[in-house]
Design a protein around this motif. Structure first.
Motif, PDB file in Angstrom:
ATOM      1  N   ALA A 288      40.704  42.054  34.055  1.00  0.00           N
ATOM      2  CA  ALA A 288      39.132  43.164  33.393  1.00  0.00           C
ATOM      3  C   ALA A 288      37.974  42.040  33.311  1.00  0.00           C
ATOM      4  O   ALA A 288      37.457  43.000  34.166  1.00  0.00           O
ATOM      5  CB  ALA A 288      39.534  43.799  33.316  1.00  0.00           C
ATOM      6  N   ALA A 289      37.605  41.381  33.086  1.00  0.00           N
ATOM      7  CA  ALA A 289      36.419  40.753  33.356  1.00  0.00           C
ATOM      8  C   ALA A 289      35.610  40.481  33.999  1.00  0.00           C
ATOM      9  O   ALA A 289      34.422  40.446  34.190  1.00  0.00           O
ATOM     10  CB  ALA A 289      36.399  38.838  32.495  1.00  0.00           C
ATOM     11  N   GLU A 290      36.083  40.158  35.862  1.00  0.00           N
ATOM     12  CA  GLU A 290      35.585  40.092  36.784  1.00  0.00           C
ATOM     13  C   GLU A 290      34.886  41.710  36.634  1.00  0.00           C
ATOM     14  O   GLU A 290      34.043  41.604  37.487  1.00  0.00           O
ATOM     15  CB  GLU A 290      36.997  39.859  37.605  1.00  0.00           C
ATOM     16  CG  GLU A 290      37.398  41.253  38.178  1.00  0.00           C
ATOM     17  CD  GLU A 290      38.328  40.927  37.118  1.00  0.00           C
ATOM     18  OE1 GLU A 290      39.798  41.997  38.025  1.00  0.00           O
ATOM     19  OE2 GLU A 290      39.073  40.625  35.732  1.00  0.00           O
ATOM     20  N   ILE A 291      34.993  42.826  36.402  1.00  0.00           N
ATOM     21  CA  ILE A 291      34.191  43.913  36.701  1.00  0.00           C
ATOM     22  C   ILE A 291      33.394  44.030  35.925  1.00  0.00           C
ATOM     23  O   ILE A 291      31.797  44.268  36.324  1.00  0.00           O
ATOM     24  CB  ILE A 291      35.091  45.093  35.808  1.00  0.00           C
ATOM     25  CG1 ILE A 291      37.046  45.310  36.822  1.00  0.00           C
ATOM     26  CG2 ILE A 291      33.939  46.509  36.218  1.00  0.00           C
ATOM     27  CD1 ILE A 291      37.358  46.707  36.213  1.00  0.00           C
ATOM     28  N   PRO A 292      32.842  43.827  34.615  1.00  0.00           N
ATOM     29  CA  PRO A 292      31.733  43.221  34.142  1.00  0.00           C
ATOM     30  C   PRO A 292      30.667  42.062  34.613  1.00  0.00           C
ATOM     31  O   PRO A 292      29.602  42.787  34.501  1.00  0.00           O
ATOM     32  CB  PRO A 292      31.802  43.355  32.503  1.00  0.00           C
ATOM     33  CG  PRO A 292      33.122  43.137  32.361  1.00  0.00           C
ATOM     34  CD  PRO A 292      33.971  43.377  33.828  1.00  0.00           C
ATOM     35  N   ILE A 293      31.724  40.883  35.066  1.00  0.00           N
ATOM     36  CA  ILE A 293      30.568  40.086  35.432  1.00  0.00           C
ATOM     37  C   ILE A 293      30.136  40.804  36.731  1.00  0.00           C
ATOM     38  O   ILE A 293      28.883  40.430  37.477  1.00  0.00           O
ATOM     39  CB  ILE A 293      32.011  39.131  35.720  1.00  0.00           C
ATOM     40  CG1 ILE A 293      32.186  38.815  34.665  1.00  0.00           C
ATOM     41  CG2 ILE A 293      30.223  37.647  36.974  1.00  0.00           C
ATOM     42  CD1 ILE A 293      33.546  37.565  35.029  1.00  0.00           C
ATOM     43  N   ILE A 294      31.325  41.381  37.854  1.00  0.00           N
ATOM     44  CA  ILE A 294      29.974  41.690  39.199  1.00  0.00           C
ATOM     45  C   ILE A 294      29.040  42.823  39.141  1.00  0.00           C
ATOM     46  O   ILE A 294      28.354  42.810  39.734  1.00  0.00           O
ATOM     47  CB  ILE A 294      31.286  42.107  39.879  1.00  0.00           C
ATOM     48  CG1 ILE A 294      32.381  41.481  40.526  1.00  0.00           C
ATOM     49  CG2 ILE A 294      31.473  43.433  41.166  1.00  0.00           C
ATOM     50  CD1 ILE A 294      33.403  41.389  41.295  1.00  0.00           C
ATOM     51  N   GLN A 295      29.389  43.339  37.913  1.00  0.00           N
ATOM     52  CA  GLN A 295      28.643  44.597  37.905  1.00  0.00           C
ATOM     53  C   GLN A 295      27.513  44.003  37.223  1.00  0.00           C
ATOM     54  O   GLN A 295      25.883  44.728  37.680  1.00  0.00           O
ATOM     55  CB  GLN A 295      28.983  45.800  36.499  1.00  0.00           C
ATOM     56  CG  GLN A 295      27.659  46.432  35.819  1.00  0.00           C
ATOM     57  CD  GLN A 295      28.678  47.669  34.915  1.00  0.00           C
ATOM     58  OE1 GLN A 295      28.944  46.922  34.137  1.00  0.00           O
ATOM     59  NE2 GLN A 295      28.479  48.714  34.924  1.00  0.00           N
ATOM     60  N   THR A 296      27.141  42.963  36.504  1.00  0.00           N
ATOM     61  CA  THR A 296      26.010  41.980  35.736  1.00  0.00           C
ATOM     62  C   THR A 296      25.558  41.308  37.292  1.00  0.00           C
ATOM     63  O   THR A 296      24.473  41.482  37.083  1.00  0.00           O
ATOM     64  CB  THR A 296      26.512  41.233  35.001  1.00  0.00           C
ATOM     65  OG1 THR A 296      27.094  42.145  34.030  1.00  0.00           O
ATOM     66  CG2 THR A 296      25.095  40.553  33.929  1.00  0.00           C
ATOM     67  N   PHE A 297      25.960  40.745  37.978  1.00  0.00           N
ATOM     68  CA  PHE A 297      25.653  39.866  38.811  1.00  0.00           C
ATOM     69  C   PHE A 297      24.582  40.744  39.390  1.00  0.00           C
ATOM     70  O   PHE A 297      24.010  40.512  40.894  1.00  0.00           O
ATOM     71  CB  PHE A 297      26.669  39.317  39.697  1.00  0.00           C
ATOM     72  CG  PHE A 297      27.174  38.266  38.969  1.00  0.00           C
ATOM     73  CD1 PHE A 297      26.184  37.282  38.323  1.00  0.00           C
ATOM     74  CD2 PHE A 297      28.273  37.324  39.604  1.00  0.00           C
ATOM     75  CE1 PHE A 297      26.222  35.676  37.872  1.00  0.00           C
ATOM     76  CE2 PHE A 297      28.435  36.300  38.672  1.00  0.00           C
ATOM     77  CZ  PHE A 297      27.816  35.817  37.588  1.00  0.00           C
ATOM     78  N   MET A 298      25.620  42.485  40.348  1.00  0.00           N
ATOM     79  CA  MET A 298      25.019  43.053  40.904  1.00  0.00           C
ATOM     80  C   MET A 298      24.120  43.774  40.839  1.00  0.00           C
ATOM     81  O   MET A 298      22.515  43.989  41.625  1.00  0.00           O
ATOM     82  CB  MET A 298      25.708  44.231  41.336  1.00  0.00           C
ATOM     83  CG  MET A 298      27.331  43.510  42.454  1.00  0.00           C
ATOM     84  SD  MET A 298      28.136  44.762  42.506  1.00  0.00           S
ATOM     85  CE  MET A 298      27.638  45.617  44.292  1.00  0.00           C
ATOM     86  N   LEU A 299      23.269  43.600  39.666  1.00  0.00           N
ATOM     87  CA  LEU A 299      22.183  44.618  38.541  1.00  0.00           C
ATOM     88  C   LEU A 299      21.149  43.186  38.996  1.00  0.00           C
ATOM     89  O   LEU A 299      19.924  44.474  38.635  1.00  0.00           O
ATOM     90  CB  LEU A 299      22.351  44.829  36.981  1.00  0.00           C
ATOM     91  CG  LEU A 299      23.410  45.808  37.168  1.00  0.00           C
ATOM     92  CD1 LEU A 299      24.037  46.460  35.656  1.00  0.00           C
ATOM     93  CD2 LEU A 299      22.953  47.413  37.618  1.00  0.00           C
ATOM     94  N   ILE A 300      21.143  42.011  39.039  1.00  0.00           N
ATOM     95  CA  ILE A 300      20.091  41.160  39.264  1.00  0.00           C
ATOM     96  C   ILE A 300      20.330  40.698  40.132  1.00  0.00           C
ATOM     97  O   ILE A 300      19.993  40.003  40.362  1.00  0.00           O
ATOM     98  CB  ILE A 300      20.655  40.312  37.715  1.00  0.00           C
ATOM     99  CG1 ILE A 300      21.740  39.109  38.463  1.00  0.00           C
ATOM    100  CG2 ILE A 300      20.580  40.342  36.837  1.00  0.00           C
ATOM    101  CD1 ILE A 300      21.801  37.995  37.809  1.00  0.00           C
ATOM    102  N   GLY A 301      20.428  41.407  41.565  1.00  0.00           N
ATOM    103  CA  GLY A 301      20.639  41.408  43.220  1.00  0.00           C
ATOM    104  C   GLY A 301      22.220  40.624  43.173  1.00  0.00           C
ATOM    105  O   GLY A 301      21.650  40.001  45.385  1.00  0.00           O
ATOM    106  N   LEU A 302      22.552  40.219  43.385  1.00  0.00           N
ATOM    107  CA  LEU A 302      24.190  39.424  43.734  1.00  0.00           C
ATOM    108  C   LEU A 302      24.651  40.936  45.126  1.00  0.00           C
ATOM    109  O   LEU A 302      24.251  42.280  45.031  1.00  0.00           O
ATOM    110  CB  LEU A 302      24.751  39.516  43.379  1.00  0.00           C
ATOM    111  CG  LEU A 302      25.824  38.536  43.998  1.00  0.00           C
ATOM    112  CD1 LEU A 302      25.632  37.085  44.568  1.00  0.00           C
ATOM    113  CD2 LEU A 302      27.595  38.575  42.779  1.00  0.00           C
ATOM    114  N   GLY A 303      24.155  40.418  46.372  1.00  0.00           N
ATOM    115  CA  GLY A 303      25.462  40.922  47.232  1.00  0.00           C
ATOM    116  C   GLY A 303      26.141  41.700  47.511  1.00  0.00           C
ATOM    117  O   GLY A 303      27.165  40.802  46.156  1.00  0.00           O
TER     118      GLY A 303
END
Length: 356
Positions: A288-303
């Protein structure tokens, strides 16, 4: 002739106790999963529903300047602190599969190249909820017992990909749209790709138990249970441990280059989707570590596109898990699975551009 009759008799005697071996294995698996997975994930689901978070990204601060060696050690320390219990449980269960579960029973359920055996392997993975590296030793144990390519792959890939706890966390933290995308492409991977992977293995004919003499092919290894188990456990640790630890350290050092900061124009491009799909396939994470990784990336602008690509590729495979199973599957099977994971990740990313 007398030796053959003795082996048949041993098989007959062991078959009387088969149900107890199966029950004993299931009890160990249930107790271990309750402690390592089920109860902690129940608590985490309650927390995620209230906070819409399951913790910080395991990648840490990507902008922090440190040497590759320091980054490698820092990541490995955080990673192994997160997975060591599950990793030990996976190795334990993988070794017990080889010495506890009766071969004839296991092959009757999971020994064929049919879609039914593949589906059974995928469904059996759902309670496990292991990450790809922790499920890999169990897949190795299954292959040593001659479980089919498709069924063992479905079990291995299903643990991290159609993990019900991760789907629940994802709904609370990201959105139901992410969950639907993950489930849709995850089902294709677990049941579709695993089934077609049988075609890439030589001599992958279905097992016909009715045509196999009882004592000839499925005679269990002789010797006391404890000595057989210690031998199985020792061989598994010897083959898995060094490659696992080294590859985690290597990926920890390379994580800044695998997940670079992108320009604003590239954050939701097809190029970014393909790049993140490849990086996600190689990188190793806990469950489940992909969830906070994706959440963090999207907060800093990842599409949404690259983020959706990581939904599939981050949990499904990793370089360490591929190294763990490398001796248990033909190379072209693993190549087919690896390419399939990346392609499904790219397709999920493209879908994410329009859906998310």
């Amino acid at each position: 002739m007398s030796q053959f009759n003795d082996s048949v008799q041993k098989e007959k005697i062991s078959s009387k106790d088969a149900i107890w071996f199966i029950v004993f294995f299931m009890a160990i698996a249930a107790a271990g999963l309750l402690y390592v997975k089920w109860w902690p994930y129940f608590q985490k689901a309650i927390s995620a529903s209230a906070t819409h978070s399951i913790g910080p990204s395991i990648l840490g601060d990507q902008s922090a300047s440190s040497s590759p060696w320091a980054a490698s050690w820092d990541y490995a320390k955080v990673y192994f602190q997160s997975v060591w219990k599950a990793a030990l449980l996976g190795i334990l269960l993988g070794s017990l599969i080889q010495v506890l579960l009766p071969s004839r029973w296991l092959l009757k359920v999971l020994g064929k190249t049919s879609f039914g055996s593949t589906a059974a392997g995928g469904l059996a993975s759902i309670p496990g909820m292991m990450c790809t590296c922790c499920a890999a030793p169990m897949a190795v144990g299954m292959r040593k017992k001659k479980v089919s390519i498709g069924a063992s792959l479905a079990f291995w890939l299903g643990n991290p990909t159609i993990n019900p706890a991760t789907l629940i966390f994802m709904t609370f933290v990201l959105s139901w749209k992410f969950t639907v995308l993950r489930l849709f492409f995850g089902l294709i991977l677990v049941f579709g790709v695993s089934y077609f992977a049988n075609r890439f293995a030589k001599n992958a004919a279905p097992v016909d138990l009715e045509k196999v003499p009882e004592g000839e092919t499925f005679q269990e290894e002789d010797g006391p249970f404890f000595s057989r188990w210690i031998k199985s456990l020792g061989m598994m640790l010897l083959h898995i441990g060094p490659a696992y630890i080294f590859s985690v350290l290597l990926l920890g050092a390379a994580r800044v280059w695998l997940f670079p900061q992108l320009s604003e124009a590239a954050t939701n491009s097809l190029f970014a989707v393909i790049g993140f799909a490849l990086a996600g396939m190689l990188f190793v994470i806990p469950t489940a570590a992909e969830i906070p990784i994706i959440q963090t990336f999207m907060l800093i602008g990842l599409g949404a596109g690259p983020a959706a690509a990581l939904l599939i590729t981050l949990p499904a495979l990793s370089l360490p898990s591929l190294l763990i199973v490398s001796r248990s599957y033909p190379k072209r099977v693993l190549l087919f699975v690896t390419i399939s994971v990346v392609v499904l990740g790219v397709l999920c990313g493209i879908a994410g551009m329009f859906v998310l």
